[in-house]
Design an enzyme around this catalytic site. Structure first.
Site, PDB file in Angstrom:
ATOM      1  N   GLY A  74      41.261  38.494  25.832  1.00  0.00           N
ATOM      2  CA  GLY A  74      41.628  37.305  26.602  1.00  0.00           C
ATOM      3  C   GLY A  74      41.869  37.581  28.070  1.00  0.00           C
ATOM      4  O   GLY A  74      42.701  36.944  28.705  1.00  0.00           O
ATOM      5  N   CYS A 132      32.908  34.328  28.744  1.00  0.00           N
ATOM      6  CA  CYS A 132      33.916  34.970  27.896  1.00  0.00           C
ATOM      7  C   CYS A 132      34.269  34.070  26.717  1.00  0.00           C
ATOM      8  O   CYS A 132      34.671  32.919  26.906  1.00  0.00           O
ATOM      9  CB  CYS A 132      35.184  35.285  28.682  1.00  0.00           C
ATOM     10  N   GLY A 268      28.905  49.594  27.197  1.00  0.00           N
ATOM     11  CA  GLY A 268      30.179  48.955  26.894  1.00  0.00           C
ATOM     12  C   GLY A 268      30.967  49.692  25.839  1.00  0.00           C
ATOM     13  O   GLY A 268      31.620  50.707  26.098  1.00  0.00           O
TER      14      GLY A 268
END
Lengths: 306, 272
Positions: A74, A132, A268
């Protein structure tokens, strides 16, 4: 051989090699300095920055899945001012392209963030996170609507000055090329794709979701085929450079993304496999290119016989 | 100057401890000694066997149990897929290790120090006890659910005084908490130090008692981690305002690089 990448439309911008690190997986870069020479990387994309500090989502926020992981962090971060004051000066930005990844709730806020970062000499480019899946306000909604994505791109471009603007695309759409073309038309200098796939995990014993947020973003080798497909489709649809992201875990993977048209890649989740992963990948990629007898990466790029 | 390294180490041996229903669930994994300059008891390492393919991506975090001139010892309990596969490691296998990570427990040689361990939380106290300059100032209360020979308790008991408390039924837990309450109060009265390591519910109890008796107390948090170096933000814990000024973003600090050891009045263990 020279691994430097010159990017079409961006004469003053290049990466010394095609291996960058992806936002949210490499901290602010400083965390990985004990494990390798940051300046050997093609570039780093720092974790998502917002105007004000964000606390992110409740715990648990990460879960391991077969060949991947779920996260619902988040966008926890200490805010753009704190990054500029405390983190950026610690990075070897003169020898390393530092790309700021930004997140905001509306186009005006995206522009405000961009204008703050555009003044910073140590920032090489700005990557705009319109994809996102882990935040309620804004987030992926910008990336799922072509008109909204274009509005954000225009707002950012208006104040970005000479900093290239990279728009990070979501795979969680019906047709990724529609969004890609819309942001290209709105002035994007580069695209990065893909962000995480929306996913979830559950525990049959506790009968609870694995993440407090229930739904999170899936990343890691599990998503590589989806990422490869998206990059291939996007590269055929646009004329600006594309950075491939999604499950890259070997030198062969880097070449696969270049074969379908990517100019560079971002590593990543593999940064969590071992902290020196990206540093090793740069070396292994150079060795593989030599071993395969590739003498011109630009000639190899996009040469898929499909 | 940072001291962390990522290195491949050979397994010297992987010794099972005790048995539960005929099965070994506890192991002392002995590795070649890494080339660290220094380490502190309470710090941890990330461990990923080289034989793991991309099926399981994350390494697993383990407290440093003990470091000698010859070896690095980790003590672990089989709880999931990763540790189940680690139980099969044998002499000569290779594991990737990065560390030493995080901070360590406070060492105050002349301060009476109470060590509170819950189950596998005993692991970092082995190193703590064996490297403490004045171990006669230490005392341990150890709560456990498995037979005592499943844990490296003997290694601690040979060096300091300790009491082990087996929890078989709910009343045992009540008695153990009463015992900890009393002991924490005593250490508070003599301006002592309390250090605790164990599962989160255990730490919540210790934290509650430590704050009640106003004793200085450190808690070593156990949590899931992906990277161990502060990047993934998967191991955060809520922290108090005074840590915000310390580079912590918006009330949540990474356990891996802001901890794993926190002062009891700095953390809020309500999540996770």
């Amino acid at each position: 051989m020279d691994m430097r990448l010159n990017l079409p439309g961006l004469p003053d911008f290049s990466f010394k090699n095609p291996i960058l690190t992806a936002s949210g997986t490499f901290g602010y870069g400083i965390e990985f300095a004990p494990y390798g020479d940051l300046t050997t990387l093609g570039g780093i994309v720092v974790k998502g920055l917002s105007l004000a500090p964000r606390a992110g989502n409740p715990m648990p926020r990460i879960a391991e899945t077969p060949c991947g992981m779920l996260n619902a962090v988040g966008l926890q971060n200490s805010g753009v001012e704190s990054f500029i004051k405390d983190k950026l000066p610690k990075l070897p930005w003169r020898d390393l392209p530092v790309i700021a990844n930004i997140y905001a709730c509306d186009p005006g806020e995206f522009a405000e963030l961009t204008s703050v970062l555009a003044r910073e000499q140590g920032i090489a480019a700005i990557e705009v996170n319109i994809s996102c899946p882990n935040v309620k306000e804004g987030g992926i909604l910008f990336g799922q609507d072509a008109a909204q994505a274009a509005r954000v791109t225009e707002a950012v471009k208006r104040v970005a000055g000479d900093k290239p603007v990279i728009i990070k695309l979501s795979p969680n759409v019906t047709d990724i090329t529609t969004i890609a073309k819309a942001v290209e038309d709105a002035g994007a200098d580069m695209l990065s794709c893909i962000n995480t796939l929306s996913g979830m995990g559950v525990d049959i014993r506790t009968r609870k979701p694995l993440l407090a947020n229930v739904i999170g973003g899936l990343s890691g080798p599990a998503i590589k085929p989806v990422a490869l497909r998206c990059v291939w489709q996007v590269c055929r649809a646009v004329n600006i450079p594309v950075i491939g992201i999604g499950g890259i875990a070997s030198a062969e993977d880097v070449l696969e993304f270049m074969l379908v048209g990517a100019h560079a890649v971002q590593v990543g989740t593999a940064n969590f496999v071992r902290p020196d992963f990206s540093f090793r990948l740069v070396r292994e990629f150079e060795q593989l290119v030599q071993k395969m007898g590739i003498t011109d990466l630009e000639e190899f790029r996009g040469s898929l016989k499909a | 100057m940072t001291n962390e390294q990522c290195t491949t180490l050979k397994v010297l041996d992987n010794v099972p401890f005790g048995q539960v229903s005929g099965e070994h669930l506890f192991f002392a994994l002995r590795l070649e000694r890494p080339e660290w300059k220094n380490w502190q008891p309470g710090q941890f390492v990330m461990v990923r066997p080289s034989g793991w393919a991309m099926d399981m991506l994350w390494a697993r975090p383990f407290s440093i149990c003990r470091v000698s001139n010859r070896d690095l010892v980790l003590f672990f309990q089989v709880v999931g897929r990763g540790t189940r596969r680690m139980a099969t490691l044998k002499s000569g296998d290779e594991v990737m290790v990065w560390g030493p990570l995080g901070n360590g427990f406070a060492v105050e040689p002349d301060t009476p120090t109470l060590l509170l361990a819950g189950g596998i939380g005993i692991a970092p106290f082995v190193g703590y006890v064996h490297s403490h300059p004045k171990p006669w100032n230490l005392h341990m209360e150890f709560g456990h659910r498995m037979p005592l020979n499943c844990y490296p308790y003997e290694s601690i008991n040979e060096k300091i005084m300790g009491d082990a408390h087996l929890e078989e039924k709910p009343e045992d837990l009540t008695l153990f908490i009463e015992r900890m309450d009393k002991r924490i109060q005593e250490y508070g009265e003599q301006n002592g130090l309390v250090l605790a390591c164990g599962p989160t519910p255990f730490l919540r109890t210790v934290q509650h008692l430590a704050l009640k008796h106003k004793v200085r107390c450190q808690l070593s948090l156990e949590t899931r981690m992906a990277c161990g170096v502060g990047a993934c933000l998967g191991c955060v814990t809520k922290v108090s305002d005074d840590m915000h000024a310390n580079g912590v973003a918006a009330g949540r600090a990474q356990v891996c690089n802001h901890g794993p050891v926190f002062w009891a009045d700095q953390v809020n263990l309500s999540e996770g």
